[in-house]
Scaffold this motif. Structure first.
Motif, PDB file in Angstrom:
ATOM      1  N   ILE A  56     -11.607  10.594   3.218  1.00 33.05           N
ATOM      2  CA  ILE A  56     -10.994  10.034   2.004  1.00 33.05           C
ATOM      3  C   ILE A  56      -9.493  10.309   1.992  1.00 33.05           C
ATOM      4  N   ALA A  57      -9.099  11.534   2.339  1.00 32.34           N
ATOM      5  CA  ALA A  57      -7.668  11.868   2.367  1.00 32.34           C
ATOM      6  C   ALA A  57      -6.933  11.019   3.400  1.00 32.34           C
ATOM      7  N   GLY A  58      -7.518  10.822   4.575  1.00 29.72           N
ATOM      8  CA  GLY A  58      -6.899   9.986   5.600  1.00 29.72           C
ATOM      9  C   GLY A  58      -6.801   8.529   5.160  1.00 29.72           C
ATOM     10  N   GLY A  59      -7.842   8.031   4.502  1.00 30.47           N
ATOM     11  CA  GLY A  59      -7.817   6.658   4.004  1.00 30.47           C
ATOM     12  C   GLY A  59      -6.745   6.458   2.942  1.00 30.47           C
ATOM     13  N   LEU A  60      -6.616   7.416   2.021  1.00 30.87           N
ATOM     14  CA  LEU A  60      -5.569   7.326   0.999  1.00 30.87           C
ATOM     15  C   LEU A  60      -4.177   7.380   1.620  1.00 30.87           C
ATOM     16  N   MET A  61      -4.010   8.213   2.632  1.00 31.07           N
ATOM     17  CA  MET A  61      -2.712   8.311   3.286  1.00 31.07           C
ATOM     18  C   MET A  61      -2.340   6.980   3.940  1.00 31.07           C
ATOM     19  N   TRP A  62      -3.273   6.363   4.683  1.00 33.51           N
ATOM     20  CA  TRP A  62      -2.972   5.101   5.342  1.00 33.51           C
ATOM     21  C   TRP A  62      -2.765   3.987   4.330  1.00 33.51           C
ATOM     22  N   TRP A  63      -3.521   3.979   3.219  1.00 31.48           N
ATOM     23  CA  TRP A  63      -3.308   2.978   2.177  1.00 31.48           C
ATOM     24  C   TRP A  63      -1.894   3.108   1.618  1.00 31.48           C
ATOM     25  N   TRP A  64      -1.455   4.329   1.338  1.00 29.38           N
ATOM     26  CA  TRP A  64      -0.121   4.549   0.779  1.00 29.38           C
ATOM     27  C   TRP A  64       0.961   4.077   1.748  1.00 29.38           C
ATOM     28  N   VAL A  65       0.819   4.428   3.026  1.00 33.47           N
ATOM     29  CA  VAL A  65       1.824   4.036   4.016  1.00 33.47           C
ATOM     30  C   VAL A  65       1.880   2.525   4.159  1.00 33.47           C
ATOM     31  N   LEU A  66       0.751   1.856   4.356  1.00 30.49           N
ATOM     32  CA  LEU A  66       0.743   0.415   4.556  1.00 30.49           C
ATOM     33  C   LEU A  66       1.145  -0.342   3.301  1.00 30.49           C
ATOM     34  N   TRP A  67       0.749   0.133   2.128  1.00 30.40           N
ATOM     35  CA  TRP A  67       1.150  -0.497   0.873  1.00 30.40           C
ATOM     36  C   TRP A  67       2.671  -0.488   0.725  1.00 30.40           C
ATOM     37  N   HIS A  68       3.280   0.674   1.002  1.00 30.84           N
ATOM     38  CA  HIS A  68       4.724   0.773   0.846  1.00 30.84           C
ATOM     39  C   HIS A  68       5.477   0.051   1.973  1.00 30.84           C
ATOM     40  N   LEU A  69       4.915  -0.053   3.147  1.00 29.30           N
ATOM     41  CA  LEU A  69       5.542  -0.852   4.198  1.00 29.30           C
ATOM     42  C   LEU A  69       5.561  -2.334   3.834  1.00 29.30           C
ATOM     43  N   PHE A  70       4.499  -2.805   3.176  1.00 34.31           N
ATOM     44  CA  PHE A  70       4.420  -4.208   2.812  1.00 34.31           C
ATOM     45  C   PHE A  70       5.278  -4.527   1.593  1.00 34.31           C
ATOM     46  N   HIS A  71       5.229  -3.676   0.578  1.00 34.91           N
ATOM     47  CA  HIS A  71       5.907  -3.974  -0.677  1.00 34.91           C
ATOM     48  C   HIS A  71       7.339  -3.453  -0.747  1.00 34.91           C
ATOM     49  N   GLU A  72       7.688  -2.467   0.034  1.00 39.79           N
ATOM     50  CA  GLU A  72       9.040  -1.912   0.005  1.00 39.79           C
ATOM     51  C   GLU A  72       9.595  -1.828   1.428  1.00 39.79           C
ATOM     52  N   TYR A  73       9.623  -2.972   2.092  1.00 42.35           N
ATOM     53  CA  TYR A  73      10.059  -3.011   3.492  1.00 42.35           C
ATOM     54  C   TYR A  73      11.545  -2.734   3.635  1.00 42.35           C
ATOM     55  N   GLU A  74      12.301  -2.723   2.517  1.00 39.56           N
ATOM     56  CA  GLU A  74      13.735  -2.443   2.597  1.00 39.56           C
ATOM     57  C   GLU A  74      14.010  -1.029   3.109  1.00 39.56           C
ATOM     58  N   HIS A  75      13.032  -0.158   2.981  1.00 43.29           N
ATOM     59  CA  HIS A  75      13.213   1.198   3.514  1.00 43.29           C
ATOM     60  C   HIS A  75      13.399   1.173   5.029  1.00 43.29           C
ATOM     61  N   ILE A  76      12.813   0.188   5.695  1.00 44.40           N
ATOM     62  CA  ILE A  76      12.919   0.084   7.145  1.00 44.40           C
ATOM     63  C   ILE A  76      14.040  -0.868   7.545  1.00 44.40           C
ATOM     64  N   THR A  77      14.098  -2.042   6.900  1.00 45.05           N
ATOM     65  CA  THR A  77      15.091  -3.032   7.286  1.00 45.05           C
ATOM     66  C   THR A  77      16.456  -2.771   6.678  1.00 45.05           C
ATOM     67  N   GLY A  78      16.532  -2.000   5.639  1.00 40.00           N
ATOM     68  CA  GLY A  78      17.808  -1.739   4.973  1.00 40.00           C
ATOM     69  C   GLY A  78      17.986  -2.637   3.761  1.00 40.00           C
ATOM     70  N   GLU A  79      18.874  -2.252   2.882  1.00 41.81           N
ATOM     71  CA  GLU A  79      19.092  -2.999   1.646  1.00 41.81           C
ATOM     72  C   GLU A  79      20.419  -3.748   1.705  1.00 41.81           C
ATOM     73  N   PHE A  80      20.668  -4.430   2.807  1.00 40.94           N
ATOM     74  CA  PHE A  80      21.914  -5.148   2.981  1.00 40.94           C
ATOM     75  C   PHE A  80      21.719  -6.607   2.575  1.00 40.94           C
ATOM     76  N   GLU A  81      22.768  -7.192   2.003  1.00 41.83           N
ATOM     77  CA  GLU A  81      22.705  -8.614   1.674  1.00 41.83           C
ATOM     78  C   GLU A  81      22.812  -9.429   2.957  1.00 41.83           C
ATOM     79  N   TYR A  82      22.078 -10.521   3.012  1.00 36.72           N
ATOM     80  CA  TYR A  82      22.136 -11.376   4.181  1.00 36.72           C
ATOM     81  C   TYR A  82      23.454 -12.142   4.143  1.00 36.72           C
ATOM     82  N   PRO A  83      24.227 -12.151   5.234  1.00 30.87           N
ATOM     83  CA  PRO A  83      25.524 -12.831   5.212  1.00 30.87           C
ATOM     84  C   PRO A  83      25.363 -14.349   5.110  1.00 30.87           C
TER      85      PRO A  83
END
Length: 103
Positions: A56-83
């Motif tokens: 259960i702990a492992g499942g919750l951890m992976w859900w949290w990571v994948l949820w935030h990768l999908f919904h808050e991808y700016e953490h990886i790509t950056g929060e820069f405006e597209y030129p």
């Protein structure tokens, strides 16, 4: 601290010298204080509640990571405006000027 260590070593030596050293198991139990023996064998199997809790702990951890990768991808790509490409000049794009083409 040094005195307590000396007393511990003295007590272990006194116990070891009083007994016969014929069996290695007795010496190992004296040093290990009766813990489980697991040399080249698997340890005891964890309880069912521990295994389910780990899953259960492992499942919750992976859900949290994948949820935030999908919904808050700016953490990886950056929060820069597209030129805006329409604002770039021909020199920035590497396009030769019309005067160079005439010559």
């Amino acid at each position: 601290m040094l005195v307590s260590r000396a007393l511990l070593v003295g007590r272990l030596l006194h116990r070891g010298l009083g007994r016969k050293a014929t069996t290695g198991v007795l010496r190992n139990q004296l040093v290990r204080h009766g813990h489980d023996w697991s040399y080249r064998v698997n340890g005891p199997k964890p309880e069912m509640a521990t295994r389910v809790g780990a899953q259960i702990a492992g499942g919750l951890m992976w859900w949290w990571v994948l949820w935030h990768l999908f919904h808050e991808y700016e953490h990886i790509t950056g929060e820069f405006e597209y030129p805006d490409p329409s604002q770039w000049s021909n020199a920035e794009l590497g396009i030769p000027s019309e005067l160079d083409e005439l010559e």
